[in-house]
Design an enzyme around this catalytic site. Structure first.
Site, PDB file in Angstrom:
ATOM      1  N   SER A  10      -7.482  -1.252  -0.760  1.00  0.00           N
ATOM      2  CA  SER A  10      -8.486  -1.357  -1.821  1.00  0.00           C
ATOM      3  C   SER A  10      -8.195  -0.507  -3.035  1.00  0.00           C
ATOM      4  O   SER A  10      -8.642  -0.819  -4.128  1.00  0.00           O
ATOM      5  CB  SER A  10      -9.862  -0.980  -1.273  1.00  0.00           C
ATOM      6  OG  SER A  10     -10.211  -1.867  -0.241  1.00  0.00           O
ATOM      7  N   SER A  11      -7.464   0.584  -2.864  1.00  0.00           N
ATOM      8  CA  SER A  11      -7.254   1.461  -4.012  1.00  0.00           C
ATOM      9  C   SER A  11      -5.786   1.831  -4.159  1.00  0.00           C
ATOM     10  O   SER A  11      -5.002   1.739  -3.209  1.00  0.00           O
ATOM     11  CB  SER A  11      -8.094   2.734  -3.882  1.00  0.00           C
ATOM     12  OG  SER A  11      -7.602   3.533  -2.838  1.00  0.00           O
TER      13      SER A  11
END
Length: 183
Positions: free
Chosen positions: A10-11
């Site tokens: 996600s990051s």
């Protein structure tokens, strides 16, 4: 019958290394990776490329179901798209394989759990932010706009659109910064 892997985090600070290793061990001939939220399939170009490329008899492999998506609808739509092509999904950590009926059932239940987990994360995040605001500890994201330059441009009589172009930000960011300065 090719086996394709898909890894997602996600990051930008997270790594796909573990997923990539597991996908290689599972015999994936091609592995596509991306760093993007799983809340929606929108903006997930590597996944889209795989889904467009997969043909009959191929298998899409993910390490964990939540790497494929956090939305039950998105996961089921992906499985449906694979079905339409005569392809399958395999989830390594739960031994889910949509080429088998029990795999479809487990997939549906786990995708619902994944979506529920995302809603819990959002609720906890919102509660934490609300508590921090009540205690005066939460000030929001720090401004990334050069305030002195903003004031200088505003005093020159320039509008928000021109200021935004000059500062490399959005007009809404300019308006928010001006509101903070006027408060």
């Amino acid at each position: 019958m090719a086996v394709y892997g898909y890894a997602r985090v996600s990051s930008l600070s997270q790594s796909t290394d573990v997923q990539e290793q597991k996908l290689k061990e599972a015999g994936c001939s091609v592995i596509r990776m991306e760093k993007v939220s799983g809340a929606s399939v929108d903006g997930r170009d590597e996944l889209r490329n795989l889904l467009d490329f997969i043909t009959e008899g191929d298998t899409l492999v993910v390490y964990k179901l939540d790497r494929l998506g956090r939305s039950t609808r998105d996961v089921l739509n992906i499985v449906h798209e694979l079905d339409q092509k005569g392809a399958f999904l395999r989830v390594l950590d739960r031994s889910i394989d949509t080429s088998k009926p029990e795999g479809r059932l487990i997939l549906t239940v786990l995708s619902m759990v994944s979506e529920m987990e995302l809603s819990f994360i959002k609720e906890r995040q919102r509660a934490g932010i609300d508590k921090a605001k009540a205690e005066g500890k939460y000030k929001g994201r720090p401004t990334s706009i050069d305030t002195d330059k903003l004031i200088e441009l505003k005093e020159q009589g320039l509008g928000a659109t021109h200021i935004a172009r000059e500062l490399g930000c959005t007009r809404s960011a300019v308006y928010k910064a001006l509101d903070r300065l006027n408060a």
